[in-house]
Design a protein around this motif. Structure first.
Motif, PDB file in Angstrom:
ATOM      1  N   ASN A  95       0.868  -1.347   0.061  1.00  0.00           N
ATOM      2  CA  ASN A  95      -0.100   0.038   0.058  1.00  0.00           C
ATOM      3  C   ASN A  95       0.955   1.210   0.071  1.00  0.00           C
ATOM      4  O   ASN A  95       0.344   2.329   0.525  1.00  0.00           O
ATOM      5  CB  ASN A  95      -1.139  -0.121   1.185  1.00  0.00           C
ATOM      6  CG  ASN A  95      -0.143   0.273   2.471  1.00  0.00           C
ATOM      7  OD1 ASN A  95       1.055  -0.151   2.603  1.00  0.00           O
ATOM      8  ND2 ASN A  95      -0.999   0.581   3.524  1.00  0.00           N
ATOM      9  N   GLU A  96       2.104   1.283  -0.403  1.00  0.00           N
ATOM     10  CA  GLU A  96       2.984   2.409  -0.509  1.00  0.00           C
ATOM     11  C   GLU A  96       3.161   2.908  -1.844  1.00  0.00           C
ATOM     12  O   GLU A  96       3.093   2.440  -3.040  1.00  0.00           O
ATOM     13  CB  GLU A  96       4.422   1.846  -0.202  1.00  0.00           C
ATOM     14  CG  GLU A  96       4.596   1.285   1.374  1.00  0.00           C
ATOM     15  CD  GLU A  96       6.024   1.203   1.802  1.00  0.00           C
ATOM     16  OE1 GLU A  96       6.204   1.348   2.979  1.00  0.00           O
ATOM     17  OE2 GLU A  96       6.778   0.784   0.949  1.00  0.00           O
ATOM     18  N   ILE A  97       3.100   4.522  -1.832  1.00  0.00           N
ATOM     19  CA  ILE A  97       3.411   5.321  -2.894  1.00  0.00           C
ATOM     20  C   ILE A  97       5.118   5.618  -2.672  1.00  0.00           C
ATOM     21  O   ILE A  97       5.198   6.231  -1.667  1.00  0.00           O
ATOM     22  CB  ILE A  97       2.458   6.275  -2.899  1.00  0.00           C
ATOM     23  CG1 ILE A  97       1.219   5.946  -3.099  1.00  0.00           C
ATOM     24  CG2 ILE A  97       2.690   7.298  -4.047  1.00  0.00           C
ATOM     25  CD1 ILE A  97       0.717   5.116  -4.161  1.00  0.00           C
ATOM     26  N   HIS A  98       5.633   5.565  -3.839  1.00  0.00           N
ATOM     27  CA  HIS A  98       6.797   5.928  -3.698  1.00  0.00           C
ATOM     28  C   HIS A  98       7.215   7.380  -4.497  1.00  0.00           C
ATOM     29  O   HIS A  98       6.521   7.506  -5.484  1.00  0.00           O
ATOM     30  CB  HIS A  98       7.927   5.056  -4.410  1.00  0.00           C
ATOM     31  CG  HIS A  98       7.828   3.694  -3.852  1.00  0.00           C
ATOM     32  ND1 HIS A  98       8.584   3.373  -2.588  1.00  0.00           N
ATOM     33  CD2 HIS A  98       7.158   2.526  -4.059  1.00  0.00           C
ATOM     34  CE1 HIS A  98       8.502   2.196  -2.073  1.00  0.00           C
ATOM     35  NE2 HIS A  98       7.481   1.556  -2.983  1.00  0.00           N
ATOM     36  N   LEU A  99       7.664   8.121  -3.719  1.00  0.00           N
ATOM     37  CA  LEU A  99       8.425   9.367  -4.480  1.00  0.00           C
ATOM     38  C   LEU A  99       9.522   9.380  -5.243  1.00  0.00           C
ATOM     39  O   LEU A  99      10.604   8.901  -4.338  1.00  0.00           O
ATOM     40  CB  LEU A  99       8.228  10.519  -3.561  1.00  0.00           C
ATOM     41  CG  LEU A  99       6.684  10.885  -2.747  1.00  0.00           C
ATOM     42  CD1 LEU A  99       6.725  12.108  -1.852  1.00  0.00           C
ATOM     43  CD2 LEU A  99       5.612  10.954  -3.639  1.00  0.00           C
ATOM     44  N   ARG A 100       9.715  10.258  -6.364  1.00  0.00           N
ATOM     45  CA  ARG A 100      10.886  10.351  -7.012  1.00  0.00           C
ATOM     46  C   ARG A 100      11.227  11.835  -7.245  1.00  0.00           C
ATOM     47  O   ARG A 100      10.165  12.519  -7.719  1.00  0.00           O
ATOM     48  CB  ARG A 100      11.191   9.492  -8.023  1.00  0.00           C
ATOM     49  CG  ARG A 100      10.510   8.398  -8.293  1.00  0.00           C
ATOM     50  CD  ARG A 100      11.093   7.140  -7.540  1.00  0.00           C
ATOM     51  NE  ARG A 100      10.829   6.017  -7.882  1.00  0.00           N
ATOM     52  CZ  ARG A 100      10.982   4.803  -7.422  1.00  0.00           C
ATOM     53  NH1 ARG A 100      11.272   4.712  -6.012  1.00  0.00           N
ATOM     54  NH2 ARG A 100      10.835   3.590  -7.917  1.00  0.00           N
ATOM     55  N   GLY A 101      12.278  12.278  -6.811  1.00  0.00           N
ATOM     56  CA  GLY A 101      12.426  13.908  -6.986  1.00  0.00           C
ATOM     57  C   GLY A 101      13.162  13.930  -8.237  1.00  0.00           C
ATOM     58  O   GLY A 101      14.162  13.474  -8.331  1.00  0.00           O
ATOM     59  N   ILE A 102      12.656  14.838  -9.217  1.00  0.00           N
ATOM     60  CA  ILE A 102      13.251  15.137 -10.364  1.00  0.00           C
ATOM     61  C   ILE A 102      14.088  16.446 -10.453  1.00  0.00           C
ATOM     62  O   ILE A 102      13.690  17.313  -9.970  1.00  0.00           O
ATOM     63  CB  ILE A 102      12.111  15.166 -11.465  1.00  0.00           C
ATOM     64  CG1 ILE A 102      11.302  13.867 -11.586  1.00  0.00           C
ATOM     65  CG2 ILE A 102      12.825  15.393 -12.944  1.00  0.00           C
ATOM     66  CD1 ILE A 102      10.074  13.913 -12.566  1.00  0.00           C
ATOM     67  N   ILE A 103      15.105  16.262 -10.999  1.00  0.00           N
ATOM     68  CA  ILE A 103      16.195  17.469 -11.345  1.00  0.00           C
ATOM     69  C   ILE A 103      16.271  17.588 -12.895  1.00  0.00           C
ATOM     70  O   ILE A 103      16.971  16.836 -13.487  1.00  0.00           O
ATOM     71  CB  ILE A 103      17.308  17.336 -10.617  1.00  0.00           C
ATOM     72  CG1 ILE A 103      17.104  17.320  -8.983  1.00  0.00           C
ATOM     73  CG2 ILE A 103      18.173  18.684 -10.880  1.00  0.00           C
ATOM     74  CD1 ILE A 103      18.369  16.904  -8.332  1.00  0.00           C
ATOM     75  N   GLU A 104      15.689  18.482 -13.742  1.00  0.00           N
ATOM     76  CA  GLU A 104      15.797  18.638 -15.040  1.00  0.00           C
ATOM     77  C   GLU A 104      17.071  19.596 -15.435  1.00  0.00           C
ATOM     78  O   GLU A 104      16.871  21.015 -15.454  1.00  0.00           O
ATOM     79  CB  GLU A 104      14.395  19.093 -15.743  1.00  0.00           C
ATOM     80  CG  GLU A 104      13.341  18.171 -15.591  1.00  0.00           C
ATOM     81  CD  GLU A 104      11.904  19.005 -15.481  1.00  0.00           C
ATOM     82  OE1 GLU A 104      10.923  18.241 -15.775  1.00  0.00           O
ATOM     83  OE2 GLU A 104      12.069  20.153 -15.557  1.00  0.00           O
ATOM     84  N   PHE A 105      18.211  19.029 -15.360  1.00  0.00           N
ATOM     85  CA  PHE A 105      19.607  19.833 -15.243  1.00  0.00           C
ATOM     86  C   PHE A 105      19.767  20.513 -16.592  1.00  0.00           C
ATOM     87  O   PHE A 105      20.926  21.285 -16.667  1.00  0.00           O
ATOM     88  CB  PHE A 105      20.462  19.247 -14.519  1.00  0.00           C
ATOM     89  CG  PHE A 105      21.326  17.772 -15.408  1.00  0.00           C
ATOM     90  CD1 PHE A 105      22.070  17.858 -16.367  1.00  0.00           C
ATOM     91  CD2 PHE A 105      20.432  16.563 -15.125  1.00  0.00           C
ATOM     92  CE1 PHE A 105      22.428  16.891 -17.023  1.00  0.00           C
ATOM     93  CE2 PHE A 105      21.021  15.634 -15.894  1.00  0.00           C
ATOM     94  CZ  PHE A 105      22.015  15.635 -16.865  1.00  0.00           C
ATOM     95  N   SER A 106      19.266  19.910 -17.706  1.00  0.00           N
ATOM     96  CA  SER A 106      19.597  20.463 -19.057  1.00  0.00           C
ATOM     97  C   SER A 106      18.653  20.327 -20.031  1.00  0.00           C
ATOM     98  O   SER A 106      18.057  19.032 -20.118  1.00  0.00           O
ATOM     99  CB  SER A 106      21.016  19.972 -19.572  1.00  0.00           C
ATOM    100  OG  SER A 106      21.195  20.423 -20.909  1.00  0.00           O
TER     101      SER A 106
END
Length: 345
Positions: free
Chosen positions: A46-57
């Motif tokens: 029942n877990e939701i996983h977060l992924r932090g995005i860095i759009e570096f170029s």
């Protein structure tokens, strides 16, 4: 065969997938979504996983017909974040308790192998944070160097499993080469992600079913199915956007076929509809990817226009927490690695 019979099968065929994509009756669609959520809970909990995005170029050396970052878009103001800003943004992500950082860019060889290596090493020196790279096709030797530096995952969408369509959308690239890259990455020890874009011109239900089955053959760890949104500075600027409901049906069908694979409710889904992330969770998604790119750059990472912006990241994370609780889910505090095999860190 009725929908209930398909949904209870142990193995779903191409024809079954097509049948699921074609359904229009609301009760049958609800059954599809309910089954997708049932399988998500069975295989992923029942877990939701977060992924932090860095759009570096936002520089890109490719000229894909549908993408606003394409090399031929002379109207786009280009940028490259410097290493220190990338590292500071990564630290902001980990401070929010997110254990996966996604480093994303166009195909920009000006970011050298050594530069990416150093960024990975510096992030890894701060703690047990997973790093996903999404940099397009690069040299096989570079993949190996970055894996040695500590990169954990690589996201490289195949976009379409139809070779003819692939050759239309992508100049100077081939589906065969894309698949070779994905297989190399898998063999090199990366957790791999792939997927398609729903609603590209000339795409059929048969093509979409092929996309899901290609993800199964590649044994992907993450599969992303995002809706096509036309970008004004591309040859496809006047094409129709994706059907939002069809995108949700594809996600649900993919969950049923791929079982324990991580499936995100994409930023594009949230851009098409303000309730996109919510609807994605209802269709069986278990990953959400908040965008931590500094606003001055994020608004210029224009794969498509009017992109959902997480400019107030604290507010966005609070909203995601409420959304998870609404569905009796919880935000995971783990890295959210692949569940396909025992991965030791």
């Amino acid at each position: 065969m009725d929908i209930n019979s398909i949904l209870r099968k142990d193995s779903i065929s191409r024809e079954d997938i097509i049948s699921l994509l074609r359904i229009e009756d609301k009760k049958e669609i609800d059954l599809l979504f309910a089954r997708a959520c049932e399988i998500r809970e069975q295989y992923l909990g029942n877990e939701i996983h977060l992924r932090g995005i860095i759009e570096f170029s936002n520089f890109c050396e490719q000229n894909c017909l549908y993408c606003g970052l394409r090399k031929g878009n002379g109207e786009l103001r280009r940028y490259r974040m410097d290493d220190d800003l990338i590292l500071n943004t990564a630290e902001l992500i980990t401070q929010r308790g997110i254990k996966t950082i996604v480093l994303q860019s166009g195909e920009d060889s000006k970011f050298s192998c050594e530069s990416i290596y150093n960024i990975i090493r510096r992030i890894k020196s701060k703690g047990n944070t997973a790093i996903t790279l999404s940099l397009g096709e690069r040299k096989f030797t570079e993949y190996e160097v970055w894996k040695e530096a500590g990169a954990d995952r690589y996201l490289l969408k195949h976009e379409t499993s139809n070779p003819k369509l692939y050759s239309i959308y992508h100049q100077h690239q081939s589906l065969t080469a894309r698949i070779k890259h994905l297989r190399f990455l898998k063999n090199a020890g990366y957790q791999i992600g792939s997927g398609n874009i729903i609603g590209l011109p000339h795409q059929t239900f048969e093509d979409i079913a092929g996309d899901i089955l290609l993800c199964k053959r590649l044994d992907v760890d993450m599969a992303s199915f995002s809706p096509y949104i036309p970008s004004p500075q591309t040859p496809y600027r006047n094409k129709k956007p994706a059907d939002f409901l069809l995108t949700l049906k594809v996600m649900a069908a993919a969950r049923i076929v791929l079982k324990q694979v991580h499936i995100p409710a994409t930023t594009a889904l949230a851009t098409m509809d303000k309730n996109g992330r919510k609807m994605g969770l209802l269709a069986g998604a278990n990953v959400i990817m908040p965008n931590f790119t500094p606003a001055v750059f994020s608004k210029r990472y224009r794969i498509y226009p009017h992109k959902k912006n997480d400019s107030d990241i604290n507010k966005s994370l609070d909203e995601l927490g409420r959304l998870a609780r609404l569905f009796k889910l919880k935000i995971s505090n783990s890295r959210g690695d692949s569940l396909k095999s025992a991965i030791v860190h």
